[in-house]
Design a protein around this motif. Sequence first.
Motif, PDB file in Angstrom:
ATOM      1  N   PRO A 352       0.816  -1.221   0.000  1.00  0.00           N
ATOM      2  CA  PRO A 352       0.000   0.000   0.000  1.00  0.00           C
ATOM      3  C   PRO A 352       0.846   1.266   0.000  1.00  0.00           C
ATOM      4  O   PRO A 352       0.380   2.327  -0.391  1.00  0.00           O
ATOM      5  N   ASP A 353       2.099   1.159   0.425  1.00  0.00           N
ATOM      6  CA  ASP A 353       2.960   2.335   0.496  1.00  0.00           C
ATOM      7  C   ASP A 353       3.516   2.728  -0.870  1.00  0.00           C
ATOM      8  O   ASP A 353       3.721   3.901  -1.157  1.00  0.00           O
ATOM      9  N   ASN A 354       3.767   1.724  -1.720  1.00  0.00           N
ATOM     10  CA  ASN A 354       4.365   2.014  -3.015  1.00  0.00           C
ATOM     11  C   ASN A 354       3.711   1.164  -4.103  1.00  0.00           C
ATOM     12  O   ASN A 354       4.346   0.309  -4.716  1.00  0.00           O
ATOM     13  N   PRO A 355       2.409   1.381  -4.372  1.00  0.00           N
ATOM     14  CA  PRO A 355       1.736   0.574  -5.393  1.00  0.00           C
ATOM     15  C   PRO A 355       2.116   1.025  -6.795  1.00  0.00           C
ATOM     16  O   PRO A 355       2.665   2.110  -6.987  1.00  0.00           O
ATOM     17  N   ILE A 356       1.829   0.191  -7.771  1.00  0.00           N
ATOM     18  CA  ILE A 356       2.111   0.543  -9.157  1.00  0.00           C
ATOM     19  C   ILE A 356       1.258   1.748  -9.548  1.00  0.00           C
ATOM     20  O   ILE A 356       0.076   1.830  -9.208  1.00  0.00           O
ATOM     21  N   LYS A 357       1.860   2.686 -10.262  1.00  0.00           N
ATOM     22  CA  LYS A 357       1.155   3.901 -10.655  1.00  0.00           C
ATOM     23  C   LYS A 357       0.100   3.570 -11.717  1.00  0.00           C
ATOM     24  O   LYS A 357       0.316   2.706 -12.583  1.00  0.00           O
ATOM     25  N   PRO A 358      -1.031   4.272 -11.689  1.00  0.00           N
ATOM     26  CA  PRO A 358      -2.096   3.988 -12.667  1.00  0.00           C
ATOM     27  C   PRO A 358      -1.634   4.117 -14.114  1.00  0.00           C
ATOM     28  O   PRO A 358      -1.995   3.296 -14.959  1.00  0.00           O
ATOM     29  N   HIS A 359      -0.826   5.149 -14.411  1.00  0.00           N
ATOM     30  CA  HIS A 359      -0.408   5.330 -15.808  1.00  0.00           C
ATOM     31  C   HIS A 359       0.512   4.199 -16.261  1.00  0.00           C
ATOM     32  O   HIS A 359       0.498   3.818 -17.437  1.00  0.00           O
ATOM     33  N   PHE A 361       0.337   1.016 -15.179  1.00  0.00           N
ATOM     34  CA  PHE A 361      -0.495  -0.164 -15.411  1.00  0.00           C
ATOM     35  C   PHE A 361      -1.285  -0.019 -16.708  1.00  0.00           C
ATOM     36  O   PHE A 361      -1.478  -0.999 -17.445  1.00  0.00           O
ATOM     37  N   LEU A 362      -1.767   1.187 -17.020  1.00  0.00           N
ATOM     38  CA  LEU A 362      -2.489   1.407 -18.270  1.00  0.00           C
ATOM     39  C   LEU A 362      -1.582   1.181 -19.473  1.00  0.00           C
ATOM     40  O   LEU A 362      -2.001   0.606 -20.490  1.00  0.00           O
ATOM     41  N   ALA A 363      -0.317   1.627 -19.356  1.00  0.00           N
ATOM     42  CA  ALA A 363       0.643   1.418 -20.449  1.00  0.00           C
ATOM     43  C   ALA A 363       0.926  -0.072 -20.638  1.00  0.00           C
ATOM     44  O   ALA A 363       0.960  -0.581 -21.773  1.00  0.00           O
ATOM     45  N   ILE A 364       1.104  -0.793 -19.522  1.00  0.00           N
ATOM     46  CA  ILE A 364       1.375  -2.238 -19.591  1.00  0.00           C
ATOM     47  C   ILE A 364       0.165  -2.974 -20.166  1.00  0.00           C
ATOM     48  O   ILE A 364       0.310  -3.898 -20.983  1.00  0.00           O
ATOM     49  N   SER A 365      -1.030  -2.561 -19.761  1.00  0.00           N
ATOM     50  CA  SER A 365      -2.246  -3.203 -20.276  1.00  0.00           C
ATOM     51  C   SER A 365      -2.391  -2.986 -21.771  1.00  0.00           C
ATOM     52  O   SER A 365      -2.825  -3.889 -22.500  1.00  0.00           O
ATOM     53  N   LEU A 434      -6.842  -3.415 -10.162  1.00  0.00           N
ATOM     54  CA  LEU A 434      -5.853  -2.493 -10.727  1.00  0.00           C
ATOM     55  C   LEU A 434      -6.407  -1.778 -11.959  1.00  0.00           C
ATOM     56  O   LEU A 434      -6.185  -0.574 -12.143  1.00  0.00           O
ATOM     57  N   THR A 435      -7.136  -2.514 -12.788  1.00  0.00           N
ATOM     58  CA  THR A 435      -7.727  -1.918 -13.986  1.00  0.00           C
ATOM     59  C   THR A 435      -8.755  -0.862 -13.613  1.00  0.00           C
ATOM     60  O   THR A 435      -8.769   0.243 -14.168  1.00  0.00           O
ATOM     61  N   GLU A 436      -9.609  -1.212 -12.652  1.00  0.00           N
ATOM     62  CA  GLU A 436     -10.647  -0.258 -12.222  1.00  0.00           C
ATOM     63  C   GLU A 436     -10.024   1.002 -11.621  1.00  0.00           C
ATOM     64  O   GLU A 436     -10.432   2.129 -11.928  1.00  0.00           O
ATOM     65  N   LYS A 437      -9.016   0.805 -10.785  1.00  0.00           N
ATOM     66  CA  LYS A 437      -8.336   1.942 -10.161  1.00  0.00           C
ATOM     67  C   LYS A 437      -7.664   2.822 -11.214  1.00  0.00           C
ATOM     68  O   LYS A 437      -7.750   4.065 -11.143  1.00  0.00           O
TER      69      LYS A 437
END
Length: 893
Positions: A352-359, A361-365, A434-437
Amino acid sequence: MKRHNDENPTAPSTKKFKSRWDVGPNDVENEVLCLGVYPKSDIETRKKIQPNSDIERKRIQPKTDIERKITQPAAKIQPNSDVERKRIQPKRDIERKITEPKTDIEKKKIQPKNDAQQKYKDHCGQDHCGQATWEIHEVLADSYGVPLSACKKFTSLIKEDCTLPFIARYRKEMVGNLDIEVLRKMKSSLEDLQKVQGKIASVVKTLEKQQVLTPSLNETICNIKDLDELEFCYAPFKDSKKKTLAAKALELGLEAPALALLEGVKHVSIETLLNVDVEGLDSMKSVELGIQHVIADVIGKNKENVDKLSQLITRADVRLCITKSRSADKQNPSDLSKFESYIDKTFSVGSPDNPIKPHLFLAISRGEDLKILSLKIVFPEHVESDWIKFCENKYGKQDSKRSDFRTIIITKSIKDAYTRIVEPLIKRRIKARLTEKSHHASVDVFAKNLKSLLLSPPLPNTTVLGLDPGFKHGCKCAAVSPNGVVLHTETIYIRFGDRDVVRQPAATSLKNMVQKYGCSTVAIGNGTACRETEDFLSQLIEKGVFKPIDVRFTIINECGASIYSCSPEAKEEFPQLEPNVISAISIARRLQDPLTEYVRISPRHIGIGMYQHDISIKQLEAALDDIVSECVSFVGVDINSCPPHVLSKVAGLSCNKAKKIIDYRTKHGQFTNRQQILDVPTLGPVTFQQCAGFLTIPETSSASSSDSSDQKPTKPSKGSRGKKAVCLSTNPLDRTCVHPESYDLAKTIIDLFGGNLEEIGHESFIRKLQVFLATKSSGQIALQLEETEGKIEQILQSISQPLRYDLRTKFDKPLFKRSVTSLADIKVGQELRGRINNVTDFGAFVDIGVGKDALLHSSRMKGKKESLSVTNQIYVKVLSIDVSQQRISLELI
């Protein structure tokens, strides 16, 4: 060899259970009772008492009037006179036919339920089935940390069809003075929770029909607050075309022995289940495997077991591993180069302190969708061993005889359940979360950027020359008056690279347009040939071609202009013009009044977001439509001059209602006061309440339409049945954003400081109000008038604004230029002024005048990321320049 069914060896066992989803110790008897499975003799007895013929049916009918009266329902009173008898008789034969069953099938339908169904209903306790055990306002309060009373009031206002702009301005104190951004998120959550409640009712109803609903299952379903979890709970009861391993084993009749083995209630002999003629029962190994699949299915779909793995995951270091997919080399090489930096990288998911950034995860997806990247979620090794140990302790205690065979089967089933069911399920949930977030983050970024763009300051009283650049097909030009009227259109062909730019025919055409229509401002679209057109225009300015007019230019985001130019609305307004020329008109109007022009375009076509094309169109448009309505409403519109496409975006209005207002305005002339809105057909009190405060009637409009205050009221128009006649007298408060429901209170406040109602918006009135507020606070006024402080503050803020106040004027204006700068002209360490064109999670893209947006990374914003938005003008320092990649890195000064 003894078979399990003497009559039909291949038939499955007839013994049914309530649910394999939450089987626990000693549940078999309750399940049999629940499903209404009774002894054969009892069923035959019940069949005997059913009337099978008309003779038997007549035999059990009441014969005398006394008996017939006794059988009548108590609520129906017998008529005592011919008049009463006529009143309750069906008036037509059709009614009589509808109310009387004709056939035996219809008569059977109205028969009471059989004893098994009634016992099932009594067992399940149907009184509260299908109702969520939680309230929406309670969930919102927990999720957003908002007082329960505020959330309760918010949900009730939404149910009353109140819009967010109305709530944020006129009911703000009721919802705890929450900002509209928070209200927007709460509304989205509220809609999701409403879907969950609806799905709960639907699922429970379906399970009732299947007669598999038990009190414990009903309680579990009604406690769920997430659609994914609800789908998981409902999955075992769905009729799926694709049969699972467990379903195939059930068809072979292995459910009863498997559950008996799991419960440990009796010894199970594999030999008695063998049948050499049936595939799946033809060997000891096949039977054991089938039993293992059934037990694994029960364990893997048990909510307690799934929750246990989720609990273990929250404390574990879950990793997201990215690798190159097998088919990556077959894809487009340009796409492959974009994602090379992600290959063989690992990101933290569970921390929770250092989760993957939304941008990220979107790029990886996106890379995964393009079949370039392969995404894998990895759990630590101890997670599997801890979960297996938990299940072994849970199900091992149920074996009173300590059978070695049972221990082996249960151990294999637990491992099978983890590998095949539970682990993939949790991984899917993690990816979905992760996708929803990430999608929510992308929508938030787009919404924030769109709001900043729509609230860009207008450029009033200015004739603008719009240019839609191009190479082969020429540069389209359009001169547009301050009122948005098209004065002239033309296509010019610029010879880019020609040293003598002054003698070009294109230069002569531009000069003539600028001097003839007084176009001191030029808007250039940022599409193809933008940089070359900008350079051409700057050379003409430098050589004094347009003198004595001092020409300046700016770059305009042209995203969506081509889509609008082909729309029915554009063709209706400009039937004789080509789409490319209409694009130039749109570019000019975007500079004159961004809000009015950008509203014409679907928000998703405006390129100011972060991976917005990877998001559901429905989700994106729902959020952006709220932003558009919010901006249009808070800016306010003149009801007497507002075009229909803007009017339809006002809170409470729609395209149809906006058209009704325009039609009324055309037929009866300009509105003189807000009360006339009630006379517009189809606009009722609710619509009036929502939109009235955002529709203004400026002083010039009301003065030109009516000089006196004693005009006779107009009669309601057709289609406005039940509405009172509306007076045509003017009201100075209609010039402000004070809501009509607060007019009496506003007049009382004005009387307190001796103000003149007719002078609202004038400098003398505002000075008087400021002197009064220097001696008395809004809280003191609220106490004196016995009103809420929020309502008093809203009125004071409204009457303190000058005439035709526009909140957009406080934002940064466009960045105008008279010359162009190239990439070779700037140096590392140089300080420049730029304009933000886009903001994302990882930084901002800034136009510094070199034809390519530079990146201001979030780490270089000096903690001011939240305060930066699209259209802001900022001062930056150049950190690095990569000429080959055309990349520039900046730092905020």
